[in-house]
Design a protein around this motif. Structure first.
Motif, PDB file in Angstrom:
ATOM      1  N   TRP A   1       0.809  -1.213   0.000  1.00 48.00           N
ATOM      2  CA  TRP A   1       0.000   0.000   0.000  1.00 48.00           C
ATOM      3  C   TRP A   1       0.847   1.270   0.000  1.00 48.00           C
ATOM      4  O   TRP A   1       0.307   2.372  -0.059  1.00 48.00           O
ATOM      5  CB  TRP A   1      -0.960  -0.006   1.195  1.00 48.00           C
ATOM      6  N   ARG A   2       2.150   1.127   0.019  1.00 48.23           N
ATOM      7  CA  ARG A   2       3.012   2.306  -0.059  1.00 48.23           C
ATOM      8  C   ARG A   2       2.788   3.001  -1.407  1.00 48.23           C
ATOM      9  O   ARG A   2       2.897   2.400  -2.469  1.00 48.23           O
ATOM     10  CB  ARG A   2       4.482   1.918   0.079  1.00 48.23           C
ATOM     11  N   GLY A   3       2.463   4.294  -1.352  1.00 43.59           N
ATOM     12  CA  GLY A   3       2.216   5.076  -2.559  1.00 43.59           C
ATOM     13  C   GLY A   3       0.850   4.870  -3.173  1.00 43.59           C
ATOM     14  O   GLY A   3       0.568   5.409  -4.252  1.00 43.59           O
ATOM     15  N   ARG A   4      -0.038   4.139  -2.478  1.00 42.18           N
ATOM     16  CA  ARG A   4      -1.362   3.831  -3.056  1.00 42.18           C
ATOM     17  C   ARG A   4      -2.524   4.266  -2.161  1.00 42.18           C
ATOM     18  O   ARG A   4      -3.683   4.068  -2.529  1.00 42.18           O
ATOM     19  CB  ARG A   4      -1.471   2.325  -3.315  1.00 42.18           C
ATOM     20  N   LEU A   5      -2.249   4.854  -1.024  1.00 42.80           N
ATOM     21  CA  LEU A   5      -3.328   5.256  -0.119  1.00 42.80           C
ATOM     22  C   LEU A   5      -3.952   6.570  -0.570  1.00 42.80           C
ATOM     23  O   LEU A   5      -3.254   7.516  -0.935  1.00 42.80           O
ATOM     24  CB  LEU A   5      -2.797   5.406   1.307  1.00 42.80           C
ATOM     25  N   ASP A   6      -5.267   6.631  -0.515  1.00 37.61           N
ATOM     26  CA  ASP A   6      -5.973   7.869  -0.861  1.00 37.61           C
ATOM     27  C   ASP A   6      -6.149   8.777   0.343  1.00 37.61           C
ATOM     28  O   ASP A   6      -6.279   9.994   0.191  1.00 37.61           O
ATOM     29  CB  ASP A   6      -7.352   7.537  -1.450  1.00 37.61           C
ATOM     30  N   LEU A   7      -6.175   8.184   1.532  1.00 37.12           N
ATOM     31  CA  LEU A   7      -6.426   8.965   2.742  1.00 37.12           C
ATOM     32  C   LEU A   7      -5.700   8.331   3.923  1.00 37.12           C
ATOM     33  O   LEU A   7      -5.829   7.132   4.169  1.00 37.12           O
ATOM     34  CB  LEU A   7      -7.934   9.017   3.036  1.00 37.12           C
ATOM     35  N   VAL A   8      -4.939   9.149   4.619  1.00 35.23           N
ATOM     36  CA  VAL A   8      -4.339   8.753   5.894  1.00 35.23           C
ATOM     37  C   VAL A   8      -4.901   9.682   6.962  1.00 35.23           C
ATOM     38  O   VAL A   8      -4.783  10.907   6.857  1.00 35.23           O
ATOM     39  CB  VAL A   8      -2.805   8.854   5.862  1.00 35.23           C
ATOM     40  N   VAL A   9      -5.541   9.122   7.957  1.00 30.98           N
ATOM     41  CA  VAL A   9      -6.102   9.878   9.082  1.00 30.98           C
ATOM     42  C   VAL A   9      -5.255   9.567  10.305  1.00 30.98           C
ATOM     43  O   VAL A   9      -4.991   8.393  10.594  1.00 30.98           O
ATOM     44  CB  VAL A   9      -7.569   9.489   9.344  1.00 30.98           C
ATOM     45  N   ALA A  10      -4.830  10.603  11.020  1.00 29.85           N
ATOM     46  CA  ALA A  10      -3.980  10.359  12.192  1.00 29.85           C
ATOM     47  C   ALA A  10      -4.352  11.313  13.316  1.00 29.85           C
ATOM     48  O   ALA A  10      -4.087  12.516  13.228  1.00 29.85           O
ATOM     49  CB  ALA A  10      -2.501  10.532  11.829  1.00 29.85           C
ATOM     50  N   ASN A  11      -4.992  10.767  14.342  1.00 25.89           N
ATOM     51  CA  ASN A  11      -5.213  11.551  15.556  1.00 25.89           C
ATOM     52  C   ASN A  11      -4.022  11.289  16.478  1.00 25.89           C
ATOM     53  O   ASN A  11      -4.130  10.661  17.527  1.00 25.89           O
ATOM     54  CB  ASN A  11      -6.527  11.154  16.224  1.00 25.89           C
ATOM     55  N   ALA A  12      -2.865  11.776  16.017  1.00 25.59           N
ATOM     56  CA  ALA A  12      -1.612  11.551  16.732  1.00 25.59           C
ATOM     57  C   ALA A  12      -1.548  12.432  17.976  1.00 25.59           C
ATOM     58  O   ALA A  12      -2.200  13.479  18.041  1.00 25.59           O
ATOM     59  CB  ALA A  12      -0.432  11.865  15.810  1.00 25.59           C
ATOM     60  N   PRO A  13      -0.749  12.036  18.979  1.00 27.44           N
ATOM     61  CA  PRO A  13      -0.603  12.885  20.169  1.00 27.44           C
ATOM     62  C   PRO A  13       0.021  14.226  19.791  1.00 27.44           C
ATOM     63  O   PRO A  13       0.988  14.266  19.024  1.00 27.44           O
ATOM     64  CB  PRO A  13       0.317  12.060  21.075  1.00 27.44           C
ATOM     65  N   TYR A  14      -0.528  15.332  20.350  1.00 28.48           N
ATOM     66  CA  TYR A  14       0.027  16.648  20.031  1.00 28.48           C
ATOM     67  C   TYR A  14       0.138  17.548  21.266  1.00 28.48           C
ATOM     68  O   TYR A  14       0.354  18.754  21.143  1.00 28.48           O
ATOM     69  CB  TYR A  14      -0.777  17.336  18.928  1.00 28.48           C
ATOM     70  N   VAL A  15       0.009  16.979  22.446  1.00 29.78           N
ATOM     71  CA  VAL A  15       0.207  17.749  23.675  1.00 29.78           C
ATOM     72  C   VAL A  15       1.707  17.858  23.936  1.00 29.78           C
ATOM     73  O   VAL A  15       2.402  16.837  23.995  1.00 29.78           O
ATOM     74  CB  VAL A  15      -0.483  17.076  24.871  1.00 29.78           C
ATOM     75  N   PRO A  16       2.256  19.073  24.079  1.00 33.38           N
ATOM     76  CA  PRO A  16       3.677  19.191  24.422  1.00 33.38           C
ATOM     77  C   PRO A  16       3.984  18.467  25.730  1.00 33.38           C
ATOM     78  O   PRO A  16       3.169  18.461  26.663  1.00 33.38           O
ATOM     79  CB  PRO A  16       3.884  20.702  24.556  1.00 33.38           C
ATOM     80  N   THR A  17       5.161  17.878  25.803  1.00 30.60           N
ATOM     81  CA  THR A  17       5.533  17.098  26.989  1.00 30.60           C
ATOM     82  C   THR A  17       5.318  17.878  28.278  1.00 30.60           C
ATOM     83  O   THR A  17       4.787  17.343  29.263  1.00 30.60           O
ATOM     84  CB  THR A  17       7.002  16.659  26.886  1.00 30.60           C
ATOM     85  N   GLY A  18       5.700  19.140  28.280  1.00 29.24           N
ATOM     86  CA  GLY A  18       5.571  19.948  29.486  1.00 29.24           C
ATOM     87  C   GLY A  18       4.150  20.244  29.896  1.00 29.24           C
ATOM     88  O   GLY A  18       3.900  20.644  31.043  1.00 29.24           O
ATOM     89  N   ALA A  19       3.199  20.057  28.971  1.00 29.03           N
ATOM     90  CA  ALA A  19       1.796  20.345  29.271  1.00 29.03           C
ATOM     91  C   ALA A  19       1.012  19.100  29.669  1.00 29.03           C
ATOM     92  O   ALA A  19      -0.138  19.220  30.104  1.00 29.03           O
ATOM     93  CB  ALA A  19       1.124  21.011  28.065  1.00 29.03           C
TER      94      ALA A  19
ATOM     95  N   ASP B   1       7.477  20.184  21.492  1.00 29.94           N
ATOM     96  CA  ASP B   1       6.547  21.195  20.971  1.00 29.94           C
ATOM     97  C   ASP B   1       5.196  20.603  20.583  1.00 29.94           C
ATOM     98  O   ASP B   1       4.346  21.295  20.032  1.00 29.94           O
ATOM     99  CB  ASP B   1       7.154  21.938  19.787  1.00 29.94           C
ATOM    100  N   GLY B   2       5.011  19.328  20.874  1.00 31.77           N
ATOM    101  CA  GLY B   2       3.758  18.657  20.546  1.00 31.77           C
ATOM    102  C   GLY B   2       3.689  18.117  19.134  1.00 31.77           C
ATOM    103  O   GLY B   2       2.723  17.434  18.778  1.00 31.77           O
ATOM    104  N   LEU B   3       4.693  18.371  18.310  1.00 27.21           N
ATOM    105  CA  LEU B   3       4.627  17.993  16.898  1.00 27.21           C
ATOM    106  C   LEU B   3       5.584  16.868  16.520  1.00 27.21           C
ATOM    107  O   LEU B   3       5.731  16.545  15.341  1.00 27.21           O
ATOM    108  CB  LEU B   3       4.917  19.216  16.018  1.00 27.21           C
TER     109      LEU B   3
END
Length: 261
Positions: free
Chosen positions: A157-175, A197-199
């Motif tokens: 599926w590498r190079g063949r996906l139409d949609l990638v959804v990612a609810n990845a963690p984005y809270v900065p470590t200090g928060a 920085d959460g990213l």
């Protein structure tokens, strides 16, 4: 209907005193979940002690669906409805879809119904989340892979996906320490901590998406409003063209990013 007769006003007062904003609603849900007065006492004690309501009930409501949620697994947030809607809006017909950092599999569950994808899979690095997502998604025939981001996904599926959804963690470590106790104490740290920085995780998601998306495919992620400009730069650096979507009512921000071509 409970076969016992709980003191609802006393239960509501106890929940409200513990800081439960929707004490009346929670009381009814706990009563419905309890098989006996002893069960109810145990559930209320654990709720007052800080356990997430969804972990006690065994499910969370998300986009009109009941999603199974096991103890320790990230509880799907109402604001993530914006991410799902934004993803569905750019998906195109019969897409190939991957839900990364899937947690309970809530996003994949809803997208399965909304998109009629030709292929749909989910992945998470946390073993408990993968087990929970499989409970939700196995009946739909949706595979759930265990591993770090794209690593466990079938290479075809590498190079063949139409949609990638990612609810990845984005809270900065200090928060993370400032988060509500029911999240920071009862959900997996890997689902919350996004690095300095959460990213940190979103940078890796963006880099991977640039390789795994088909030309014209989209990445969809959730982020805080204060991180949007930095994330724009991250996405542009990988060759993805970002669009930002806000919802004031949900207090939510989603970003979709298209792979050119």
């Amino acid at each position: 209907m409970a076969s016992f007769h709980p003191d609802r006003p006393a239960l509501v007062r106890r929940l409200r005193a513990a800081g439960c904003v929707y004490a009346e609603d929670e009381a009814e849900l706990l009563i419905a979940a309890a098989g006996s007065a002893a069960d109810l006492t145990d559930l209320v004690d654990r709720r007052v002690g800080g356990r997430p309501l969804e972990h006690l009930l065994g499910w969370a409501e998300f986009c009109g669906r009941r999603v199974a949620v096991d103890p320790g697994v990230f509880v799907p947030r109402g604001r993530t409805a914006l991410l799902v809607s934004a993803a569905a809006a750019v998906a195109g017909p019969t897409p190939a879809v991957l839900d990364l950092c899937c947690g309970s599999g809530a996003a994949a569950l809803v997208l399965h119904d909304r998109l009629a994808p030709r292929w749909l899979a989910a992945a998470d690095i946390d073993h408990a989340a993968v087990a929970c997502a499989r409970r939700n998604l196995d009946p739909l025939g949706v595979p759930v892979y265990e591993g770090d981001l794209f690593a466990p996904v079938p290479v075809q599926w590498r190079g063949r996906l139409d949609l990638v959804v990612a609810n990845a963690p984005y809270v900065p470590t200090g928060a993370v320490a400032l988060m509500p106790a029911e999240a920071r104490l009862h959900e997996a740290p890997v689902a919350l901590d996004g690095g300095a920085d959460g990213l940190a995780v979103l940078r890796r998601v963006a880099a991977g998406a640039a390789e795994w998306l088909a030309p014209g495919g989209h990445l969809a992620v959730e982020v805080s409003a204060g991180q949007v400009e930095a994330l724009r730069g991250v996405l542009a650096a990988t060759g993805l063209a970002p669009t930002v979507v806000y919802d004031e009512d949900l207090e939510a921000t989603a970003v979709t990013a298209r792979r050119p071509g």
